[in-house]
Write a protein that holds these residues in place. Structure first.
Motif, PDB file in Angstrom:
ATOM      1  N   PHE A  19       0.843  -1.198   0.000  1.00 29.86           N
ATOM      2  CA  PHE A  19       0.000   0.000   0.000  1.00 29.86           C
ATOM      3  C   PHE A  19       0.878   1.247   0.000  1.00 29.86           C
ATOM      4  O   PHE A  19       1.818   1.365   0.785  1.00 29.86           O
ATOM      5  CB  PHE A  19      -0.914   0.040   1.223  1.00 29.86           C
ATOM      6  N   THR A  63      -1.482   1.403   9.191  1.00 32.87           N
ATOM      7  CA  THR A  63      -1.862   1.288   7.782  1.00 32.87           C
ATOM      8  C   THR A  63      -2.199  -0.170   7.475  1.00 32.87           C
ATOM      9  O   THR A  63      -3.210  -0.460   6.814  1.00 32.87           O
ATOM     10  CB  THR A  63      -0.708   1.771   6.878  1.00 32.87           C
ATOM     11  N   LEU A  67      -5.796  -1.900   6.242  1.00 36.66           N
ATOM     12  CA  LEU A  67      -5.996  -2.837   5.122  1.00 36.66           C
ATOM     13  C   LEU A  67      -6.745  -4.076   5.610  1.00 36.66           C
ATOM     14  O   LEU A  67      -7.674  -4.567   4.960  1.00 36.66           O
ATOM     15  CB  LEU A  67      -4.650  -3.269   4.530  1.00 36.66           C
ATOM     16  N   ARG A  72      -9.006   0.589   4.141  1.00 38.74           N
ATOM     17  CA  ARG A  72      -8.240   0.961   2.945  1.00 38.74           C
ATOM     18  C   ARG A  72      -8.060  -0.290   2.108  1.00 38.74           C
ATOM     19  O   ARG A  72      -8.009  -1.393   2.640  1.00 38.74           O
ATOM     20  CB  ARG A  72      -6.867   1.535   3.319  1.00 38.74           C
ATOM     21  N   ARG A  73      -7.937  -0.090   0.803  1.00 39.87           N
ATOM     22  CA  ARG A  73      -7.762  -1.208  -0.111  1.00 39.87           C
ATOM     23  C   ARG A  73      -6.298  -1.328  -0.496  1.00 39.87           C
ATOM     24  O   ARG A  73      -5.660  -0.319  -0.827  1.00 39.87           O
ATOM     25  CB  ARG A  73      -8.616  -1.008  -1.377  1.00 39.87           C
ATOM     26  N   PRO A  74      -5.724  -2.543  -0.450  1.00 44.01           N
ATOM     27  CA  PRO A  74      -4.314  -2.680  -0.837  1.00 44.01           C
ATOM     28  C   PRO A  74      -4.126  -2.424  -2.324  1.00 44.01           C
ATOM     29  O   PRO A  74      -5.035  -2.648  -3.123  1.00 44.01           O
ATOM     30  CB  PRO A  74      -4.006  -4.148  -0.497  1.00 44.01           C
ATOM     31  N   ASP A  75      -2.934  -1.943  -2.696  1.00 47.96           N
ATOM     32  CA  ASP A  75      -2.617  -1.762  -4.119  1.00 47.96           C
ATOM     33  C   ASP A  75      -2.421  -3.120  -4.777  1.00 47.96           C
ATOM     34  O   ASP A  75      -2.741  -3.316  -5.939  1.00 47.96           O
ATOM     35  CB  ASP A  75      -1.332  -0.938  -4.279  1.00 47.96           C
TER      36      ASP A  75
END
Ligand code: ADP
Ligand code: MG
Length: 290
Positions: A19, A63, A67, A72-75
């Motif tokens: 991320f 962070t 995830l 939050r969405r991971p890359d």
């Protein structure tokens, strides 16, 4: 379901998570590049296990927690919950996720709306996730408060009318009201006085034993992590650099960074376990409501 290295059933699994915080406009070149906060992180959490995630401030722990709870969405990378793709728990709504995974954060005051009573904020979780009948909300909230040794009179209090320790208990009660299987605790005692810390840690360990909870326990505090964790993952600059059973990592760290981190604190008591590897240890102090 698969098992992790401890022989426990794996409830949460992350593989190669990445991320980066995207940069906004900035005159400074370094800020234009964004910040690669989580780098190829893989970990597993077993049923009834406490995995301590240890690392210095800024290394990416929160962070990673964001995830793992879907905020939050991971890359890139993959996550599985109870052997199912994580996304199955987010669609069509987050209700399924809320029933199995809850977060307890460090900032107890920020975690609650100052304008609403504790009771309202606990029952709201049930309403949002359509859990149970409205007529039973109050009883369920009282039951959750009882589980964290808080009296039902707390229902009518506002967040600022109770102590930090009581607020953290109330936050744990609110997390428990959906009867989750997994708790992500991000620095849950870091803002509390040392004596109150011990009480909240004991409470978490008791709840783990009573309910078979799996706990990801995130902290920068080496001694606290050692007390509560079955296994430890050490994080440095976005990467997990070492994972292993707590005593193994603490007695003979394989990674030089881990060794440096552990050497920086005086030797403390360790997760004592007279009742066996899966039993929750007692820490300092009594379990009185703080
Ligand atoms: P920890 O919880 O271990 O203290 P964090 O996950 O909060 O670390 O932060 C990891 C890194 O990401 C830090 O360098 C931090 O400054 C940066 N960071 C955190 N949140 C943001 C954000 N919203 N935007 C940009 N960078 C961030
Ligand atoms: Mg943090």
């Amino acid at each position: 379901m698969s098992s992790n290295t401890t022989g426990r059933t794996t409830v949460l699994e992350a593989s190669e998570l990445d991320f980066t915080y995207r940069a906004g406009f900035s005159l400074f070149a370094s800020r234009r590049e964004g910040h690669h906060a989580v780098r190829g992180v893989s970990l597993t959490l077993g049923q009834g296990e406490t995995l301590g995630l240890l690392g210095e401030s800024g290394c990416g722990k929160s962070t990673l927690s964001a995830l793992l709870c879907g905020d939050r969405r991971p890359d890139s990378g993959a996550m599985r919950l109870f052997s199912e793709p994580f996304d199955n728990f987010l669609k069509p709504s987050r209700r399924r996720l809320a029933r199995v995974l809850q977060v307890v954060a460090q900032d107890t005051l920020g975690a609650f709306d100052p304008r609403q009573t504790i009771g309202r904020q606990i029952t709201e979780v049930l309403a949002i996730h359509s859990i149970g009948q409205r007529s039973e909300y109050r009883d369920r909230a009282i039951e959750a408060l009882r589980a964290v040794a808080l009296p039902s009179s707390m229902l009518d209090r506002y967040p600022h009318q109770i102590s930090g320790g009581q607020r953290q208990r109330a936050a744990i009660a609110r997390a428990l009201v959906t009867e989750p299987k997994i708790l992500l605790c991000d620095e849950p005692v870091s803002a509390l006085d040392v004596s109150v810390q011990a009480q909240v840690l004991n409470l978490l360990l008791d709840l783990q034993q009573q309910r078979g909870l799996s706990i990801l326990f995130i902290s920068h505090d080496v001694r606290v992590v050692r007390h509560v964790s079955h296994r430890v993952a050490v994080m440095q600059m976005g990467r997990v650099v070492e994972t292993g059973p707590t005593e193994q990592v603490f007695s003979s760290p394989a990674n030089p960074y881990t060794a440096k981190l552990l050497a920086a604190v005086p030797k403390g008591r360790r997760r004592s376990n007279p009742a066996g590897a899966n039993a929750a240890p007692r820490i300092l102090g009594e379990n009185a409501a703080c």
